[in-house]
Design an enzyme around this catalytic site. Structure first.
Site, PDB file in Angstrom:
ATOM      1  N   CYS A  91      68.544  36.257  86.920  1.00 18.08           N
ATOM      2  CA  CYS A  91      68.722  34.987  86.218  1.00 18.08           C
ATOM      3  C   CYS A  91      69.191  35.152  84.770  1.00 18.08           C
ATOM      4  O   CYS A  91      69.577  34.173  84.126  1.00 18.08           O
ATOM      5  CB  CYS A  91      67.430  34.178  86.262  1.00 18.08           C
ATOM      6  SG  CYS A  91      66.812  33.886  87.936  1.00 18.08           S
ATOM      7  N   HIS A 107      67.833  29.183  80.797  1.00 19.81           N
ATOM      8  CA  HIS A 107      67.904  29.304  82.247  1.00 19.81           C
ATOM      9  C   HIS A 107      67.081  28.193  82.881  1.00 19.81           C
ATOM     10  O   HIS A 107      65.935  27.952  82.506  1.00 19.81           O
ATOM     11  CB  HIS A 107      67.373  30.679  82.672  1.00 19.81           C
ATOM     12  CG  HIS A 107      67.106  30.777  84.135  1.00 19.81           C
ATOM     13  ND1 HIS A 107      68.039  30.430  85.083  1.00 19.81           N
ATOM     14  CD2 HIS A 107      65.985  31.166  84.819  1.00 19.81           C
ATOM     15  CE1 HIS A 107      67.530  30.607  86.281  1.00 19.81           C
ATOM     16  NE2 HIS A 107      66.279  31.048  86.150  1.00 19.81           N
ATOM     17  N   ASN A 149      66.964  25.917  90.663  1.00 22.09           N
ATOM     18  CA  ASN A 149      67.191  27.208  90.014  1.00 22.09           C
ATOM     19  C   ASN A 149      68.364  27.896  90.706  1.00 22.09           C
ATOM     20  O   ASN A 149      68.255  28.305  91.866  1.00 22.09           O
ATOM     21  CB  ASN A 149      65.923  28.058  90.120  1.00 22.09           C
ATOM     22  CG  ASN A 149      66.035  29.400  89.410  1.00 22.09           C
ATOM     23  OD1 ASN A 149      67.128  29.871  89.105  1.00 22.09           O
ATOM     24  ND2 ASN A 149      64.901  30.035  89.165  1.00 22.09           N
TER      25      ASN A 149
END
EC number: 2.3.1.180
Length: 334
Positions: free
Chosen positions: A123, A256, A286
C-alpha cells in the site's frame, strides 16, 4: 539525456480507471450470506467507512487497469505515449511473476523506448514509485515518467474471511512526472521495518508447480492501525520540515485510503481540518498501491487541487513500509 543538476520534477497529469462493476455493501453481504458468512452494510461502514468497492471481472488483469489509467494521465499532461521514457508500476498483484507489469503496460501503450519496471511496497507502493521516478527525473535520466499504482486485490482475498474480504477493491491511478524548471516534488521520505512483516502479508508462493504456504492476504487490523497512525504522523512532520512548510499550511492531505478511522485520526493528530483531508475509501475501499493516485485524480476532478497548491501524499502497508511525498501542483491541461 544530458544531465542537469538544476532540473526538478513536477506532476503534469493524472488519470484513473476503476472496473465498471460496483459492489455495494448490501450486495456483498448478500453474496457472503450464501456461504453462511454474516455481515451487513452497517457492520462494514461503522468499522471502515466503506460503502462500496469496484471489483474486476475474472480475466481482467492489473496491466489492463494500469494501461487505461496511464492513457488518461498521458492525455491529461498533453503528451503522446511516445513522449514517455520511464514507466514504474507499483503493484502487489502483478499479471505474472515476470515480465513486469510495467513492461506489459509499455506494450499496451505502444511505447518502445525507455525503462520499465515494477515496485513492490504494497500500500506504500505508489509513494515509493513516485519518489523513485523523482530521482530519475532530477538526475536527468528521464524527461516524462509514468508512475502507476494498480491492483486487482480481489484475486488474493479469502472470500470466506469477513475481516479482510470486505475491505478491498480493484483499480488503478497514474501520474505523469515531468522535468521542470521549478520544484514540484518538494520533499519525500521512504521508510520500512521488516520486523513487522507478519501484521500484513500474503505469504504464499508458487514453487515446483504448486502453491506453497497461505496464498491469501492476512492482516492484524489492530496492529496495522496502531503502526499506521504513528508512522504517518511522524513522516508527515518530517517531510514538511524538510520542505520548510508548516503542516498546517499544506492544502490537501491524501493518505492511503485504508480505513476512515485511520484517516480521521491522522488528520486530528496533524491538527488539519476535515476540508483538507481527501477521502475516497467510502467509494473505492482499500485499493492498496492504487489508492493514493486514485484519490489524487478524484480530488482534481472535484476541483480541490489547484495550481500552486501543496498536496501531501502518504502510503503505509505491508513490509512494514511507509512514506510521504509533498508536492506542489502545477497547471495541467485539465
Amino acid at each position: 539525456m544530458k544531465q542537469n543538476s538544476l532540473q526538478y520534477s513536477a506532476i503534469t497529469g493524472t488519470g484513473s480507471y476503476l472496473p465498471p462493476r460496483v459492489v455495494s455493501n448490501d450486495e456483498l453481504a448478500a453474496e457472503l450470506a450464501q456461504r453462511d458468512i454474516v455481515t451487513s452494510d452497517e457492520w462494514i461502514a461503522e468499522r471502515t467507512g466503506i460503502r462500496q468497492r469496484h471489483l474486476a471481472e475474472r480475466g481482467v488483469t492489473t496491466s489492463t487497469l494500469a494501461a487505461e489509467a496511464a492513457r488518461r494521465a498521458i492525455e491529461d499532461a498533453g503528451l503522446q505515449p511516445g513522449d514517455i521514457d520511464l514507466i514504474i508500476v507499483a503493484t502487489s498483484t502483478p499479471d505474472f511473476v515476470f515480465p513486469s507489469t510495467a513492461c506489459l503496460v509499455q506494450d499496451k501503450l505502444g511505447i518502445k523506448n525507455g525503462a520499465a519496471f515494477d515496485v513492490q511496497a504494497v500500500c506504500s507502493g505508489f509513494v515509493y514509485a513516485l519518489t523513485t521516478a523523482d530521482s530519475f527525473v532530477r538526475a536527468g535520466r528521464s524527461r516524462h515518467a509514468l508512475v502507476i499504482g494498480a491492483e486487482v486485490f480481489s484475486r488474493i482475498l479469502d472470500w470466506n474471511d469477513r475481516s479482510t474480504c470486505v475491505l478491498f477493491g480493484d483499480g488503478a491511478g497514474a501520474v505523469v512526472l515531468s522535468a521542470s524548471d521549478e520544484p514540484g516534488i518538494l520533499a519525500a521520505q521512504l521508510r520500512a521495518d521488516g520486523s513487522q512483516t507478519k501484521i500484513l502479508c500474503a505469504a504464499g508462493n508458487v514453487a515446483y508447480g504448486e502453491v506453497v504456504g497461505d496464498p491469501f492476504l492476512r492482516m492484524d487490523g489492530q496492529a496495522v492501525f496502531k503502526q499506521a497512525v504513528t508512522v504517518l504522523d511522524r513522516s508527515a512532520r518530517d517531510v514538511c520540515e524538510e520542505a520548510g512548510i508548516a503542516v498546517g499550511d499544506i492544502d490537501l492531505l491524501i493518505p492511503h485510503q485504508a480505513n476512515l478511522r485511520i484517516l480521521n485520526f491522522l488528520a486530528r493528530k496533524l491538527d488539519l481540518p476535515a476540508d483538507k483531508l481527501v477521502v475516497t475509501v467510502d467509494r473505492h475501499a482499500n485499493t492498496s498501491a492504487a489508492s493514493v493516485p486514485l484519490a489524487l485524480d478524484a480530488a482534481r476532478r472535484e476541483g480541490r487541487v489547484q495550481p500552486g497548491g501543496t498536496v501531501l501524499m502518504q502510503g503505509v502497508g505491508g513490509g512494514f513500509t511507509w512514506g510521504s511525498v509533498l508536492a506542489r501542483m502545477t497547471a495541467t491541461k485539465r
